[in-house]
Write a protein that holds these residues in place. Structure first.
Motif, PDB file in Angstrom:
ATOM      1  N   ARG A 198      11.885   1.731  -3.072  1.00 35.18           N
ATOM      2  CA  ARG A 198      10.951   2.927  -3.839  1.00 35.18           C
ATOM      3  C   ARG A 198       9.338   2.385  -3.630  1.00 35.18           C
ATOM      4  O   ARG A 198       8.786   3.100  -3.578  1.00 35.18           O
ATOM      5  CB  ARG A 198      11.462   3.154  -5.152  1.00 35.18           C
ATOM      6  CG  ARG A 198      10.530   4.144  -6.039  1.00 35.18           C
ATOM      7  CD  ARG A 198      10.925   4.350  -7.555  1.00 35.18           C
ATOM      8  NE  ARG A 198      12.172   5.127  -7.583  1.00 35.18           N
ATOM      9  CZ  ARG A 198      11.796   6.555  -7.527  1.00 35.18           C
ATOM     10  NH1 ARG A 198      10.918   7.253  -7.700  1.00 35.18           N
ATOM     11  NH2 ARG A 198      13.071   7.185  -7.650  1.00 35.18           N
ATOM     12  N   GLY A 199       9.372   1.156  -4.029  1.00 37.89           N
ATOM     13  CA  GLY A 199       7.999   0.651  -4.273  1.00 37.89           C
ATOM     14  C   GLY A 199       7.419   0.648  -2.657  1.00 37.89           C
ATOM     15  O   GLY A 199       6.240   0.895  -2.830  1.00 37.89           O
ATOM     16  N   ASP A 200       8.084   0.495  -1.572  1.00 38.52           N
ATOM     17  CA  ASP A 200       7.717   0.358  -0.420  1.00 38.52           C
ATOM     18  C   ASP A 200       7.302   1.597   0.061  1.00 38.52           C
ATOM     19  O   ASP A 200       6.109   1.979   0.727  1.00 38.52           O
ATOM     20  CB  ASP A 200       8.575  -0.415   0.551  1.00 38.52           C
ATOM     21  CG  ASP A 200       8.695  -1.800   0.497  1.00 38.52           C
ATOM     22  OD1 ASP A 200       7.883  -2.262  -0.072  1.00 38.52           O
ATOM     23  OD2 ASP A 200       9.609  -2.220   1.306  1.00 38.52           O
ATOM     24  N   SER A 201       8.097   2.696  -0.293  1.00 40.74           N
ATOM     25  CA  SER A 201       7.789   4.038   0.093  1.00 40.74           C
ATOM     26  C   SER A 201       6.776   4.716  -0.744  1.00 40.74           C
ATOM     27  O   SER A 201       5.719   5.340   0.038  1.00 40.74           O
ATOM     28  CB  SER A 201       8.948   5.014  -0.335  1.00 40.74           C
ATOM     29  OG  SER A 201      10.140   4.605   0.571  1.00 40.74           O
ATOM     30  N   VAL A 224      -3.813   4.763  -9.470  1.00 39.32           N
ATOM     31  CA  VAL A 224      -2.650   3.936  -9.000  1.00 39.32           C
ATOM     32  C   VAL A 224      -2.997   2.698  -8.922  1.00 39.32           C
ATOM     33  O   VAL A 224      -2.100   1.822  -9.396  1.00 39.32           O
ATOM     34  CB  VAL A 224      -2.286   4.546  -7.645  1.00 39.32           C
ATOM     35  CG1 VAL A 224      -1.114   3.880  -7.139  1.00 39.32           C
ATOM     36  CG2 VAL A 224      -1.788   6.293  -7.702  1.00 39.32           C
ATOM     37  N   ALA A 225      -4.428   2.195  -8.349  1.00 38.95           N
ATOM     38  CA  ALA A 225      -4.554   0.581  -8.388  1.00 38.95           C
ATOM     39  C   ALA A 225      -4.446   0.304  -9.742  1.00 38.95           C
ATOM     40  O   ALA A 225      -4.247  -1.066  -9.843  1.00 38.95           O
ATOM     41  CB  ALA A 225      -5.897   0.645  -7.738  1.00 38.95           C
ATOM     42  N   GLY A 226      -5.069   0.782 -10.491  1.00 37.96           N
ATOM     43  CA  GLY A 226      -5.014   0.454 -11.867  1.00 37.96           C
ATOM     44  C   GLY A 226      -4.069   0.234 -13.071  1.00 37.96           C
ATOM     45  O   GLY A 226      -3.378  -0.491 -13.724  1.00 37.96           O
ATOM     46  N   LYS A 227      -3.084   1.536 -12.415  1.00 31.59           N
ATOM     47  CA  LYS A 227      -1.918   1.826 -13.478  1.00 31.59           C
ATOM     48  C   LYS A 227      -0.509   1.260 -12.730  1.00 31.59           C
ATOM     49  O   LYS A 227       0.483   1.521 -13.640  1.00 31.59           O
ATOM     50  CB  LYS A 227      -2.159   2.873 -13.992  1.00 31.59           C
ATOM     51  CG  LYS A 227      -3.180   3.285 -14.962  1.00 31.59           C
ATOM     52  CD  LYS A 227      -3.263   4.601 -15.651  1.00 31.59           C
ATOM     53  CE  LYS A 227      -4.347   4.945 -16.457  1.00 31.59           C
ATOM     54  NZ  LYS A 227      -4.405   6.498 -16.927  1.00 31.59           N
ATOM     55  N   ALA A 228      -0.497   1.396 -11.522  1.00 35.93           N
ATOM     56  CA  ALA A 228       0.734   0.959 -11.128  1.00 35.93           C
ATOM     57  C   ALA A 228       1.699  -0.257 -11.536  1.00 35.93           C
ATOM     58  O   ALA A 228       1.013  -1.287 -11.445  1.00 35.93           O
ATOM     59  CB  ALA A 228       0.882   1.078  -9.452  1.00 35.93           C
ATOM     60  N   PRO A 229       3.019  -0.046 -11.866  1.00 39.20           N
ATOM     61  CA  PRO A 229       3.546  -0.928 -12.361  1.00 39.20           C
ATOM     62  C   PRO A 229       4.227  -1.966 -11.180  1.00 39.20           C
ATOM     63  O   PRO A 229       4.595  -3.274 -11.697  1.00 39.20           O
ATOM     64  CB  PRO A 229       4.988  -0.383 -13.343  1.00 39.20           C
ATOM     65  CG  PRO A 229       5.168   1.021 -12.508  1.00 39.20           C
ATOM     66  CD  PRO A 229       3.612   1.331 -11.827  1.00 39.20           C
ATOM     67  N   VAL A 233       2.562  -1.283  -4.756  1.00 39.35           N
ATOM     68  CA  VAL A 233       1.954  -0.221  -4.997  1.00 39.35           C
ATOM     69  C   VAL A 233       0.446  -0.089  -5.176  1.00 39.35           C
ATOM     70  O   VAL A 233      -0.373   0.412  -4.687  1.00 39.35           O
ATOM     71  CB  VAL A 233       2.731   0.843  -5.918  1.00 39.35           C
ATOM     72  CG1 VAL A 233       1.904   2.202  -6.006  1.00 39.35           C
ATOM     73  CG2 VAL A 233       3.861   1.167  -5.516  1.00 39.35           C
ATOM     74  N   ALA A 234       0.191  -0.775  -6.231  1.00 36.28           N
ATOM     75  CA  ALA A 234      -1.098  -1.221  -6.833  1.00 36.28           C
ATOM     76  C   ALA A 234      -2.161  -1.954  -5.455  1.00 36.28           C
ATOM     77  O   ALA A 234      -3.263  -1.419  -5.164  1.00 36.28           O
ATOM     78  CB  ALA A 234      -1.345  -1.938  -7.617  1.00 36.28           C
ATOM     79  N   ARG A 235      -1.556  -2.868  -4.820  1.00 44.96           N
ATOM     80  CA  ARG A 235      -2.168  -3.575  -3.839  1.00 44.96           C
ATOM     81  C   ARG A 235      -2.769  -2.498  -2.528  1.00 44.96           C
ATOM     82  O   ARG A 235      -3.774  -2.553  -2.235  1.00 44.96           O
ATOM     83  CB  ARG A 235      -1.413  -4.785  -3.225  1.00 44.96           C
ATOM     84  CG  ARG A 235      -1.923  -5.347  -2.010  1.00 44.96           C
ATOM     85  CD  ARG A 235      -1.104  -6.756  -1.607  1.00 44.96           C
ATOM     86  NE  ARG A 235       0.053  -6.557  -1.270  1.00 44.96           N
ATOM     87  CZ  ARG A 235       0.613  -5.928  -0.233  1.00 44.96           C
ATOM     88  NH1 ARG A 235      -0.285  -5.647   0.784  1.00 44.96           N
ATOM     89  NH2 ARG A 235       1.870  -5.966   0.011  1.00 44.96           N
TER      90      ARG A 235
END
Length: 250
Positions: A198-201, A224-229, A233-235
């Motif tokens: 899921r993270g990669d997708s 997304v960059a600031g809040k993705a868990p 994904v944030a990177r």
């Protein structure tokens, strides 16, 4: 000869979206794989996103594979062509080709392609009807765009990744960017460290959206960059923004 082949390939692959029906597309590929082998690599490279499953086509690919596999082992370019035949059978989604694919699992030059094809087979069994579903095609857009839109409307995250890659590498139409944004917004907060797929997708959704460098989506990417868990994904959202601003400020 090379110029003639290049011209012929351009006639076949230019305007892929012009086919009037799934049958037209199938017949075009049958023509390709029944003919000059030098055209096969480019055609095979499209199977991952065309949604084709017709056994009339893939029986020809299978025959080519079985005829050429042994003789091709000593020539790198020929091996690459045969490897594409193996992957193509996986993209067909047709379980009838599983025994043929399995014949190559122990092969040194072809084994890794056979493994990938076996992994693809059940996925494309589900995906091809979705990708090629013309009932959802919008006549305002090309067939290619409509196929990617079908992928991006799916709730299958692995298929979303395939669609996101198509946007990243090829298509940047507004309708696709909107679908990417909707899926990214709906999914980024649902990622977790225990679900790598899921993270990669979702990371690919961010990467593809960022590749548009459309200012409309900077706020979402910043969110997304600031809040993705999940870090991946944030990177990817952060990297997309960095490239975005780097190009804008040159």
């Amino acid at each position: 000869m090379r110029l003639a082949l290049a011209f012929f390939a351009s006639l076949i692959f230019s305007n892929f979206a012009a086919a009037a029906s799934l049958e037209d597309e199938t017949q075009r590929y049958i023509q390709i794989f029944s003919g000059e082998k030098r055209l096969h690599n480019d055609a095979a490279d499209t199977f991952s996103w065309m949604g084709l499953s017709d056994t009339r086509l893939f029986d020809i690919v299978e025959r080519r594979l079985l005829e050429d596999a042994d003789a091709a082992q000593s020539d790198r370019s020929e091996r690459n062509r045969v490897a594409r035949y193996i992957r193509s059978l996986g993209f067909s989604g047709q379980s009838k080709y599983e025994p043929t694919i399995r014949k190559f699992l122990a092969s040194v030059p072809y084994g890794r392609f056979a493994e990938a094809a076996l992994a693809d087979l059940p996925q494309y069994n589900k995906w091809n009807p979705v990708i090629s579903n013309r009932s959802s095609f919008d006549p305002k857009f090309s067939d290619d765009v409509n196929r990617v839109a079908n992928m991006l409307r799916s709730d299958d995250l692995l298929l979303l990744r395939v669609g996101a890659k198509r946007v990243y590498f090829e298509s940047k139409e507004d309708v696709l960017l909107e679908l990417l944004a909707q899926q990214l917004r709906a999914n980024y907060a649902r990622t977790d460290l225990n679900d790598r797929e899921r993270g990669d997708s979702v990371a690919w959704l961010a990467k593809a959206l960022g590749s548009s460098r459309n200012e409309k989506y900077t706020a979402l990417l910043q969110e997304v960059a600031g809040k993705a868990p999940t870090p991946v994904v944030a990177r990817h959202a952060t990297e997309a923004l960095a490239k975005y601003y780097g190009i804008r400020t040159r």
